[in-house]
Design a protein around this motif. Structure first.
Motif, mmCIF file in Angstrom:
data_model
loop_
_atom_site.group_PDB
_atom_site.id
_atom_site.type_symbol
_atom_site.label_atom_id
_atom_site.label_comp_id
_atom_site.label_asym_id
_atom_site.label_seq_id
_atom_site.Cartn_x
_atom_site.Cartn_y
_atom_site.Cartn_z
ATOM 1 N N LEU A 246 -19.084 6.874 -24.097
ATOM 2 C CA LEU A 246 -20.204 7.789 -24.327
ATOM 3 C C LEU A 246 -21.546 7.155 -24.020
ATOM 4 O O LEU A 246 -22.486 7.843 -23.617
ATOM 5 N N ILE A 247 -21.649 5.861 -24.249
ATOM 6 C CA ILE A 247 -22.916 5.193 -23.941
ATOM 7 C C ILE A 247 -22.737 4.227 -22.771
ATOM 8 O O ILE A 247 -23.324 3.147 -22.724
ATOM 9 N N GLY A 248 -21.918 4.669 -21.812
ATOM 10 C CA GLY A 248 -21.790 3.937 -20.563
ATOM 11 C C GLY A 248 -21.204 2.552 -20.719
ATOM 12 O O GLY A 248 -21.719 1.593 -20.146
ATOM 13 N N ASP A 249 -20.121 2.439 -21.513
ATOM 14 C CA ASP A 249 -19.471 1.146 -21.724
ATOM 15 C C ASP A 249 -20.464 0.139 -22.312
ATOM 16 O O ASP A 249 -20.456 -1.045 -21.961
ATOM 17 N N GLY A 250 -21.327 0.620 -23.190
ATOM 18 C CA GLY A 250 -22.292 -0.238 -23.867
ATOM 19 C C GLY A 250 -23.607 -0.429 -23.140
ATOM 20 O O GLY A 250 -24.549 -1.017 -23.685
ATOM 21 N N GLN A 251 -23.729 0.078 -21.913
ATOM 22 C CA GLN A 251 -24.937 -0.160 -21.133
ATOM 23 C C GLN A 251 -26.171 0.527 -21.730
ATOM 24 O O GLN A 251 -27.306 0.123 -21.453
ATOM 25 N N LEU A 252 -25.950 1.571 -22.532
ATOM 26 C CA LEU A 252 -27.083 2.300 -23.127
ATOM 27 C C LEU A 252 -27.276 1.970 -24.601
ATOM 28 O O LEU A 252 -28.028 2.640 -25.295
ATOM 29 N N ARG A 253 -26.642 0.927 -25.064
ATOM 30 C CA ARG A 253 -26.582 0.642 -26.497
ATOM 31 C C ARG A 253 -27.954 0.397 -27.119
ATOM 32 O O ARG A 253 -28.136 0.591 -28.321
ATOM 33 N N ASN A 254 -28.927 -0.030 -26.336
ATOM 34 C CA ASN A 254 -30.246 -0.330 -26.870
ATOM 35 C C ASN A 254 -31.278 0.759 -26.590
ATOM 36 O O ASN A 254 -32.478 0.547 -26.806
ATOM 37 N N ASP A 255 -30.817 1.898 -26.124
ATOM 38 C CA ASP A 255 -31.712 3.006 -25.807
ATOM 39 C C ASP A 255 -31.376 4.185 -26.716
ATOM 40 O O ASP A 255 -30.499 4.990 -26.418
#
Length: 302
Positions: A246-255
């Motif tokens: 859902l968050i791009g394999d963690g790529q969006l985790r800080n947004d």
């Protein structure tokens, strides 16, 4: 809505505007305000929570974030998920988390849980070169988890367009395990659109894991529209649909804004039955439960 407008709307935090578009909500469902409400996984007979805990963060060769840190800390995360009301725990042979889950199960009501695990049939991924048949692997899973049955067993990470042909032997074995009550349902997780389309055509698939987010990150096609169309058909066919990445394999985790956009987008599709999130800390669990609760409230008010 073209892709540029679509992604632009997301960037502005207006993902909810897309839910009136028939493409993105062609089969809407009534969701209550509870982020841990009970849902049905298609026609599989399995009911579970809207949010599930994934245990495969940065996983391969039976290692993952949870196996690499102190076991006490990992147990704390799993137990916190349970205490907050999560009743779905997603495992796999490649994650190496069966022993941790087995320890956590000692404090849980097994009958209230949905335990998923996945068999690995491709090269690499697990230490051994051998790939025993599914009955042997599932028997090992049950011993590792100290449970008589598994709720869902899937063939992991299929990418080939004809995987239902090449994996027919394992599918038949899993069918037999289901008939004997050793597993309750079977299915697949897919990592290509052609593999997803093959799953759509197969009545064997009870439940499928699909990669879905509004940004096309770590998905089967860069344009979410292509993936959503197949997911809608999967749902209409009666298959249980579990959303992952859902968050791009963690790529969006800080947004935070994009996380909220992604949650609203997936919840608003009407065709993803539940969401799996890979949690690393108890705080993350609390954070996501609050975000999903907020998203549901906004959807119900809108």
């Amino acid at each position: 809505m073209n892709r540029r407008t679509f992604l632009g709307a997301l960037g502005l935090g207006t993902a909810h505007l897309m839910f009136s578009n028939p493409l993105y909500a062609s089969n809407p469902r009534a969701l209550g305000a509870d982020p841990l409400q009970t849902i049905r996984l298609g026609n599989s007979g399995i009911t579970t929570t809207l949010i599930g805990m994934g245990t495969g963060v940065h996983a391969t060769d039976r290692t993952s974030y949870l196996t690499r840190q102190d076991m006490g800390k990992s147990l704390e995360v799993i137990e916190h998920a349970y205490d907050r009301g999560i009743r779905n725990f997603d495992l796999a042979d490649t994650y190496g988390t069966h022993p941790i889950m087995a320890e956590a199960l000692k404090k849980m009501d097994r009958e209230a849980l949905t335990l998923t695990s996945k068999i690995w049939v491709r090269p690499g991924g697990i230490p051994e070169k051998e790939r025993p048949d599914a009955n042997i692997v599932v028997d090992r899973f049950r011993k590792e988890l100290n449970t008589d049955y598994l709720d869902l067993v899937q063939i992991h990470c299929m990418v080939d367009e004809n995987w239902t042909d090449t994996q027919k032997r394992q599918m038949d074995i899993l069918d037999d395990l289901k008939a004997r009550g050793i597993i309750r349902a079977h299915g697949v997780s897919v990592h290509s659109l052609s593999a997803m389309e093959d799953a759509l055509a197969s009545p064997w698939v009870d439940v499928i894991h699909v990669r879905i987010n509004p940004y096309g990150i770590a998905m089967d096609k860069p344009d979410p529209k292509d993936v959503v169309e197949v997911i809608q058909d999967l749902h209409k066919s009666g298959k249980g649909v579990i959303g992952m990445k859902l968050i791009g394999d963690g790529q969006l985790r800080n947004d935070g804004k994009k996380i909220d956009n992604a949650l609203r987008f997936v919840l608003g599709l009407g065709s993803v039955d539940m969401m799996i999130v890979g949690f690393e800390t108890p705080d993350q669990i609390d954070n996501y439960i609050a975000r999903v609760e907020k998203a549901l409230k906004e959807m119900n008010e809108g």
